[in-house]
Design an enzyme around this catalytic site. Structure first.
Site, PDB file in Angstrom:
ATOM      1  N   CYS A  45       0.837  -1.130   0.079  1.00 15.16           N
ATOM      2  CA  CYS A  45      -0.054  -0.016  -0.103  1.00 15.16           C
ATOM      3  C   CYS A  45       0.854   1.238  -0.038  1.00 15.16           C
ATOM      4  CB  CYS A  45      -0.700   0.074   1.137  1.00 15.16           C
ATOM      5  SG  CYS A  45      -1.997  -1.310   1.388  1.00 15.16           S
ATOM      6  N   THR A  46       1.895   1.477   0.920  1.00 16.15           N
ATOM      7  CA  THR A  46       2.860   2.496   0.895  1.00 16.15           C
ATOM      8  C   THR A  46       3.349   2.837  -0.711  1.00 16.15           C
ATOM      9  OG1 THR A  46       3.474   2.152   2.967  1.00 16.15           O
ATOM     10  CG2 THR A  46       4.950   3.374   1.642  1.00 16.15           C
TER      11      THR A  46
END
Ligand code: BEZ
Length: 211
Positions: A45-46
């Site tokens: 997600c980052t």
């Protein structure tokens, strides 16, 4: 019930990192890209939110606003954005919805209960100015999305909304396109004066009309 192509994108109000928004007011008369991610402070997600931020200007040039969503709270999003900016060398400026009650997630069918009933999967919705759903994508949590593909698909959707064409496999902006089946071969020169090729009676190509 799952949202399908050409369904009206449901409106909602939500808390975001940029304050409360009304989705339709946020979109205005432009295009929208709504995408979900499972969890803050997680590795895939980052990279994904960072990549979307790096492409922010490319979406803006196409008249598309970006909106992310996850079930984590606003304060968590705000802390996590610092990590995204630091590690992905960007400056996230699009809003991230905090959806702890999963209102948006359930409205858009972003929860796959067989995987998790508390976190969203990686969904993408492209929404047109008339608030219709023009594309849906669903990826598993373990597979980061290709955000250039979302841009490429948006280019195709915007082009084919204006001209009687479709775009072939792996097409990129600027390449030849396929003349729509509704256009009679004898009408092609008038409609597409840049030229055309007839490869098969059902496969006719022409240079991209707006380039
Ligand atoms: C990730 O972003 O790395 C991730 C998040 C949830 C489940 C699996 C991976």
């Amino acid at each position: 019930m799952a949202l399908l192509l050409e369904d009206t994108a449901p409106n909602f109000k939500a808390q975001t990192t940029a304050g409360e928004i009304d989705f339709y007011e946020f979109l205005g008369n432009g295009w929208g890209v709504l995408f979900s991610h499972p969890s803050d402070f997680t590795p895939v997600c980052t990279t994904e939110l960072g990549r979307m931020s790096q492409l922010y200007e490319d979406f803006r040039k196409r008249g598309a606003k970006i909106l992310a969503v996850s079930v984590d709270p606003v304060e968590s999003h705000k802390e996590w954005i610092k990590d995204i900016n630091e590690t992905q060398h960007t400056n996230v400026s699009y809003p991230i919805i905090a959806d702890p009650e999963k209102k948006v997630a359930n409205l858009y069918g972003m929860i796959a209960p067989q995987w998790s009933d508390s976190h969203t999967v990686r969904s993408v919705f492209i929404i047109s100015p008339d608030k219709k759903i023009k594309l849906t994508l669903t990826y598993p949590a373990s597979t980061g999305r290709n955000f250039l593909e979302i841009l490429r698909a948006l280019d195709s959707i915007q082009l084919t909304a204006k001209y009687a064409v479709s775009t072939p496999a792996d097409w990129k902006d600027g390449e030849d396109v396929i003349v729509g089946g509704s256009v009679k071969t004898e009408d092609i020169p008038a409609k597409f004066p840049k030229g055309h090729k007839i490869i098969k009676s059902y496969l006719r190509t022409t240079p991209q009309p707006n380039k």
